[in-house]
Motif scaffolding. Sequence first.
Motif, short mmCIF file in Angstrom:
data_model
loop_
_atom_site.label_atom_id
_atom_site.label_comp_id
_atom_site.label_asym_id
_atom_site.label_seq_id
_atom_site.Cartn_x
_atom_site.Cartn_y
_atom_site.Cartn_z
N LYS A 185 -1.41 11.09 -8.42
CA LYS A 185 -0.04 10.96 -7.88
C LYS A 185 0.98 11.16 -9.00
O LYS A 185 0.86 10.54 -10.07
CB LYS A 185 0.16 9.59 -7.25
CG LYS A 185 1.60 9.39 -6.72
CD LYS A 185 1.71 8.20 -5.81
CE LYS A 185 3.15 7.87 -5.52
NZ LYS A 185 3.83 8.74 -4.56
N ASN A 235 3.76 0.02 5.18
CA ASN A 235 3.26 -0.61 3.94
C ASN A 235 1.74 -0.46 3.83
O ASN A 235 1.20 -0.19 2.76
CB ASN A 235 3.65 -2.09 3.92
CG ASN A 235 5.16 -2.23 3.89
OD1 ASN A 235 5.87 -1.30 3.47
ND2 ASN A 235 5.67 -3.33 4.42
N ARG A 238 0.90 3.10 2.78
CA ARG A 238 1.17 3.37 1.35
C ARG A 238 0.02 2.81 0.50
O ARG A 238 -0.34 3.37 -0.51
CB ARG A 238 2.51 2.75 0.94
CG ARG A 238 3.71 3.44 1.60
CD ARG A 238 4.97 3.31 0.78
NE ARG A 238 6.17 3.73 1.50
CZ ARG A 238 6.54 5.02 1.68
NH1 ARG A 238 5.78 6.00 1.21
NH2 ARG A 238 7.65 5.33 2.34
N LYS A 239 -0.59 1.71 0.96
CA LYS A 239 -1.73 1.15 0.20
C LYS A 239 -2.94 2.09 0.33
O LYS A 239 -3.64 2.38 -0.65
CB LYS A 239 -2.12 -0.21 0.79
CG LYS A 239 -1.25 -1.36 0.28
CD LYS A 239 -2.00 -2.72 0.35
CE LYS A 239 -0.98 -3.83 0.62
NZ LYS A 239 -0.66 -3.94 2.09
N ASP A 297 -2.94 5.38 1.15
CA ASP A 297 -2.72 6.72 0.61
C ASP A 297 -1.28 6.83 0.12
O ASP A 297 -0.38 7.09 0.91
CB ASP A 297 -2.99 7.78 1.69
CG ASP A 297 -2.64 9.18 1.22
OD1 ASP A 297 -2.41 10.06 2.07
OD2 ASP A 297 -2.54 9.39 -0.01
N ASP A 298 -1.08 6.63 -1.18
CA ASP A 298 0.30 6.67 -1.68
C ASP A 298 0.69 8.07 -2.13
O ASP A 298 1.72 8.28 -2.76
CB ASP A 298 0.47 5.69 -2.84
CG ASP A 298 -0.38 6.15 -4.04
OD1 ASP A 298 -0.30 5.51 -5.10
OD2 ASP A 298 -1.12 7.15 -3.89
N SER A 299 -0.16 9.06 -1.80
CA SER A 299 0.10 10.43 -2.30
C SER A 299 0.86 11.29 -1.30
O SER A 299 1.22 12.42 -1.62
CB SER A 299 -1.23 11.11 -2.61
OG SER A 299 -1.88 11.41 -1.38
#
Length: 597
Positions: A210, A432, A435-436, A438-440
């Motif tokens: 990322k 939320n 995002r945990k 897959d924050d890409s």
Amino acid sequence: MLPFALFSQGLLTNTGTRNITSLDGKWNYIVDPYENGYYNFHSEVFDQKNPTSTSAFYNNYHAKNKSELVEYDFDKSPTLVVPGDWNTQKENLFYYEGTVWYKKSFDYKLDENKRLFVYFGAVNYKADVYLNGTKLGVHEGGFTPFNFEITSTVKPQGNYLVVKVDNKRRIDAVPTVNTDWWNYGGITRDVTLIEEPVLFIQDYQVQLKKGDNTAIAGYVSLSNEVQNEKITISIPELKIEKEVQTSVDGKAQFEIDIASNTQNDLKYWSTESPKLYEVFINTSHQTLKDNIGFRTIETKGSDILLNGKSIYLRGISIHEEYKGHRATSESDALTLLTWAKELGCNYVRLAHYPHNEYMVRLADKMGLLVWEEIPVYWTIDFKNEATYNNAKNQLTEVITRDKNRACVIIWSMANETPLSEARNTFLTNLINYTRKLDDSRLISAAQLTRNENGIGIIDDKIGEYVDIIAFNEYMGWYGGDLATTPDAKWTTPYNKPIVVSEFGGSAKQGLHGNKDERWTEEYQEYLYQQNLLMIDKIPNIRGVSPWILTDFRSPRRVLPGIQDGFNRKGLISDKGKKKKAFFVLQDFYKKKKLQFD
Ligand code: GCU
């Protein structure tokens, strides 16, 4: 005896290159509106109350002699084709919503040191799955994959896999009772047996790190928590060979500095050149191959940056439907995506639920960016925790399945959900959680807007938490006046990229008249011209995915001679015929391409 699984076990990914045996084809079926094969006459569940009951359909019982009472027989029952919906295969099931039992018999010789799984691409809506009378588990959600281990249940011969499929709509379900698409029931995607070594590669992620396009990072997780298992990630074309070892949880993280590890420059995946690399994951027990592209995607202010370059999403919305039935095959997917390419698209919005893996893998190959969405659609039961967990589970499954696809850039949490505190909490929790996981990738949701003194306001609270502000507008169809549409004003408090996730109007293909006659191709053509003029003036506009590529079935569309059970907002009819508006959008995208590429 395997413990009774309530929800699907660890999802196997990249099933296409594993050791698979297809169970597609003809399955016997029994229509069971009263769920007579599931409950006894006192509405007690057989598989809980009396699992060996001969009346329980999953036992596939046959009378042993002429006096024994058995009131069903799969082998004398008709068949349905899997994958496929039952609605368009059998006229008497066209409007049917309820339980249908499916049975497939097969033989399978499983070697000692092997394990076996049964994998479903999707079953709409709730599946209770049994093998040889043993309950394997339950899966809820009609558009994501699940699998069960059958190593200790499978026999060399005479296996009977029985699936109770129930597509009844429920308030607390996801989606809930009202949708504008056909509630196709059935085993709608491929069913495969997957043979694995005792210790196998369960899942992996191989993507650019990322925010750092000079490193490839990810993990490999094995099926069991075995430490110090050697794993090699290799990308021959880049002469990359990375060795790692698993830690106590059977998982190995890795990071590969591209520059120092390869002489060859990495070609980044883009819509112009959708470069996919062969990636091999090797253990001492197996090798998995995948085709993976490497790209960065991010937003900066009102820009969407692909590999650092600002892009415009030239899109179209698509339902997983082809010529009036659930799209199930690679060729269906190819036809739909080829039409999108013909339109000049570099992006598709797969609405309103995860489509089959063929769609996403083809988009990866064809260079089409993808918006994937879970069916949190309209009036979901936002206060219901089970409903939330169901939505979360569907997100988990689609992200697990598609996280290695470069083409997937947006996870969408919802579509046109009414404003409320409960809804905001529901959606922000999903955001939320995503995002945990897959924050890409970017996160969005198709929002509704409001109007104040003739100005369109895009200030849904959820806008604070998403990366892309997306909204649906139907100027000139559900309201507004086409003549003045180009001058309509929009405003938003968010300095983020704006995407119009839907606009459109209906036309019956082949019906002609003048531009203010609804349902004619000329009306739809004019509606596109006027809306695209307006959209071009929206602040921060970075893309559009008009509603919709093809006409599609909807029980809400009943106007005789025009709709006849179809939503006619397609640019292409359900018979594959293009309408005039198709070429308006094609022209618009030609100009956009010159402007942005
Ligand atoms: C909505 C909705 C679609 C629907 C479309 C329509 O915006 O998101 O699912 O089909 O409008 O009314 O045609």
